[in-house]
Design an enzyme around this catalytic site. Structure first.
Site, mmCIF file in Angstrom:
data_model
loop_
_atom_site.group_PDB
_atom_site.id
_atom_site.type_symbol
_atom_site.label_atom_id
_atom_site.label_comp_id
_atom_site.label_asym_id
_atom_site.label_seq_id
_atom_site.Cartn_x
_atom_site.Cartn_y
_atom_site.Cartn_z
ATOM 1 N N CYS A 175 0.869 -1.186 0.000
ATOM 2 C CA CYS A 175 0.000 0.000 0.000
ATOM 3 C C CYS A 175 0.904 1.234 0.000
ATOM 4 O O CYS A 175 2.012 1.183 -0.537
ATOM 5 C CB CYS A 175 -0.972 -0.018 1.185
ATOM 6 S SG CYS A 175 -0.211 0.208 2.803
ATOM 7 N N ARG A 179 -3.462 -0.594 5.605
ATOM 8 C CA ARG A 179 -4.047 -1.546 4.657
ATOM 9 C C ARG A 179 -3.185 -2.781 4.421
ATOM 10 O O ARG A 179 -3.638 -3.916 4.623
ATOM 11 C CB ARG A 179 -4.350 -0.850 3.322
ATOM 12 C CG ARG A 179 -5.563 0.037 3.348
ATOM 13 C CD ARG A 179 -5.745 0.785 2.049
ATOM 14 N NE ARG A 179 -4.698 1.782 1.850
ATOM 15 C CZ ARG A 179 -4.619 2.588 0.796
ATOM 16 N NH1 ARG A 179 -5.522 2.481 -0.165
ATOM 17 N NH2 ARG A 179 -3.671 3.484 0.695
ATOM 18 N N ASP A 235 -5.290 -3.109 -17.888
ATOM 19 C CA ASP A 235 -4.209 -3.016 -18.875
ATOM 20 C C ASP A 235 -4.199 -1.647 -19.538
ATOM 21 O O ASP A 235 -3.132 -1.048 -19.741
ATOM 22 C CB ASP A 235 -4.364 -4.105 -19.942
ATOM 23 C CG ASP A 235 -3.980 -5.487 -19.425
ATOM 24 O OD1 ASP A 235 -3.350 -5.547 -18.358
ATOM 25 O OD2 ASP A 235 -4.316 -6.482 -20.092
#
Length: 226
Positions: free
Chosen positions: A9, A15, A121
């Site tokens: 993170c 997190r 992508d």
């Protein structure tokens, strides 16, 4: 051989550290080696208090966790790198582009949706394009930007010095004229006391006061002129 998983993170204080410890709590320790890091982390910091509290409520102790910055060694050694956001993924790929085949967002890897892969992508391509254009722009304009930033700071400092000098001079002037200003205030108050106040735009009560004041002074006038 254990599968080495790295959660990533930003600061590694909440997190990714929580992901690491939750994974450790749920998984068989002999199958996995799990770590976490932050792309902008400072080494050796404690987890966020809120993270400690939330994990404690789950019966998981993360108080011994120490933050660590993402490094080339961590990336190289990991078999799977799972980031918390796509921005984190892009940051990892930007810093270590040879890791492309093993870096995913956590959700991307778990859901394994073709449409999501196409979207991510495209996002990766855009981030790369932005990064390339930023680098090219800074190569061409970087020195000018630095000069302007330096000049900007110089001007801010000069403005601050000018303001300080102005304030000092105004203070000196105020001392020079202080006695006259005090006398002026006294005289102006006397002049104002000779005025009949304008009631325009004021409530009815002010008009009433004005009328009473007029009556008072007209009576005095009459006494004087009779």
């Amino acid at each position: 051989m254990k599968l080495k998983i790295l959660f990533v993170c930003t600061g590694n204080t909440c997190r990714s550290s929580m992901a690491e410890y939750i994974f450790k709590d749920l998984a068989e320790s002999d199958k996995y080696e799990v770590m976490s890091a932050g792309v902008s982390a400072v080494n050796g910091k404690d987890p966020a208090p809120q993270a400690k509290q939330i994990m404690s409520e789950k019966g998981i102790d993360i108080s011994n966790h120490q933050t660590q910055k993402l490094t080339e060694d961590l990336v190289t050694e990991a078999d799977l790198i799972l980031t918390m956001t796509h921005q984190h993924k892009s940051s990892v790929l930007s810093m270590f582009n040879e890791s492309e085949d093993k870096v995913f967002t956590l959700k991307e890897f778990v859901e394994d949706i073709e449409e999501l892969t196409e979207i991510t992508d495209e996002i990766d391509k855009i981030y790369k394009r932005i990064s390339n254009r930023r680098e090219k722009f800074l190569d061409e304009k970087g020195s000018k930007i630095e000069r302007l930033r330096k000049r900007h700071q110089e001007l801010i400092q000069e403005i601050g010095e000018v303001e300080d000098e102005l304030n000092r001079l105004e203070g000196e002037l105020s001392k020079e004229v202080a006695d006259d200003k005090d006398r002026l205030d006294i005289l102006q108050n006397k002049v104002q006391n000779l005025d009949i106040s304008d009631p325009f735009g004021q409530p009815v009560s002010v008009y009433r006061q004005c009328a009473e004041e007029l009556e008072e002074y007209i009576k005095l006038l009459l006494k004087k002129i009779e």
